[in-house]
Motif scaffolding. Structure first.
Motif, PDB file in Angstrom:
ATOM      1  N   GLU A  33       9.692   2.132   3.141  1.00 16.64           N
ATOM      2  CA  GLU A  33       8.835   1.020   2.748  1.00 16.64           C
ATOM      3  C   GLU A  33       7.449   1.147   3.375  1.00 16.64           C
ATOM      4  N   LYS A  34       7.390   1.564   4.640  1.00 14.62           N
ATOM      5  CA  LYS A  34       6.089   1.743   5.291  1.00 14.62           C
ATOM      6  C   LYS A  34       5.315   2.868   4.616  1.00 14.62           C
ATOM      7  N   PHE A  35       6.007   3.956   4.303  1.00 12.47           N
ATOM      8  CA  PHE A  35       5.358   5.076   3.616  1.00 12.47           C
ATOM      9  C   PHE A  35       4.808   4.621   2.265  1.00 12.47           C
ATOM     10  N   GLN A  36       5.611   3.858   1.513  1.00 17.59           N
ATOM     11  CA  GLN A  36       5.157   3.370   0.207  1.00 17.59           C
ATOM     12  C   GLN A  36       3.976   2.416   0.355  1.00 17.59           C
ATOM     13  N   ALA A  37       4.005   1.566   1.363  1.00 21.35           N
ATOM     14  CA  ALA A  37       2.891   0.641   1.590  1.00 21.35           C
ATOM     15  C   ALA A  37       1.625   1.414   1.948  1.00 21.35           C
ATOM     16  N   ASP A  38       1.756   2.421   2.810  1.00 19.72           N
ATOM     17  CA  ASP A  38       0.602   3.247   3.171  1.00 19.72           C
ATOM     18  C   ASP A  38       0.064   3.995   1.949  1.00 19.72           C
ATOM     19  N   ASN A  39       0.980   4.512   1.142  1.00 21.15           N
ATOM     20  CA  ASN A  39       0.602   5.231  -0.072  1.00 21.15           C
ATOM     21  C   ASN A  39      -0.139   4.315  -1.041  1.00 21.15           C
ATOM     22  N   THR A  40       0.375   3.105  -1.209  1.00 23.96           N
ATOM     23  CA  THR A  40      -0.255   2.132  -2.096  1.00 23.96           C
ATOM     24  C   THR A  40      -1.666   1.808  -1.617  1.00 23.96           C
ATOM     25  N   ALA A  41      -1.828   1.619  -0.314  1.00 24.12           N
ATOM     26  CA  ALA A  41      -3.157   1.330   0.248  1.00 24.12           C
ATOM     27  C   ALA A  41      -4.107   2.502   0.018  1.00 24.12           C
TER      28      ALA A  41
END
Length: 124
Positions: A33-41
């Motif tokens: 989830e953190k990786f996806q959030a960072d990717n989205t940002a």
């Protein structure tokens, strides 16, 4: 009495690996989830930067996995922009053919059909 204690000890030993497995799953989920959030940002920043750097162009289309971006100026001079970030498992099914990418109006129409499209504001 000894049998009861033995079965309880075996049950307790089995709970430890189950709990450990569940904990590992939770940690992996949080990491994903953190990786996806960072990717989205990162992608949001890329879209904003692309919109800003190309705002002087009347029409522009770009498709480079995983980012698809188009802006098009209509006959009234109004600018329209669409962007989409395609996740790695859906890249093949969301690929746009060259004829669509070469024609910003066609690409704009195609991205308007996508449920996950982003509509950046273009300021002039």
């Amino acid at each position: 009495m000894k049998f009861k204690q033995w079965t309880k000890a075996v049950a307790d030993k089995r709970k430890v690996p189950v709990a450990a497995t569940q904990l590992v799953g939770l940690v992996e989920g949080a990491t994903t989830e953190k990786f996806q959030a960072d990717n989205t940002a990162t992608h949001a920043g890329s879209i904003a930067n692309l919109a800003d750097k190309t705002k002087h162009l009347k029409s522009f289309s770009f498709d480079s996995e995983p980012l698809q971006y188009v802006q098009w100026q209509d006959e009234n001079g109004e600018m329209h922009a669409r962007a989409r970030v395609v996740n790695s498992k859906d890249i093949a099914s969301n690929r746009l053919d060259d004829e669509v990418v070469k024609d910003p109006k066609k690409m704009l129409d195609r991205l308007d059909e996508a449920p996950d499209v982003i509509r950046p504001k273009l300021e002039g």
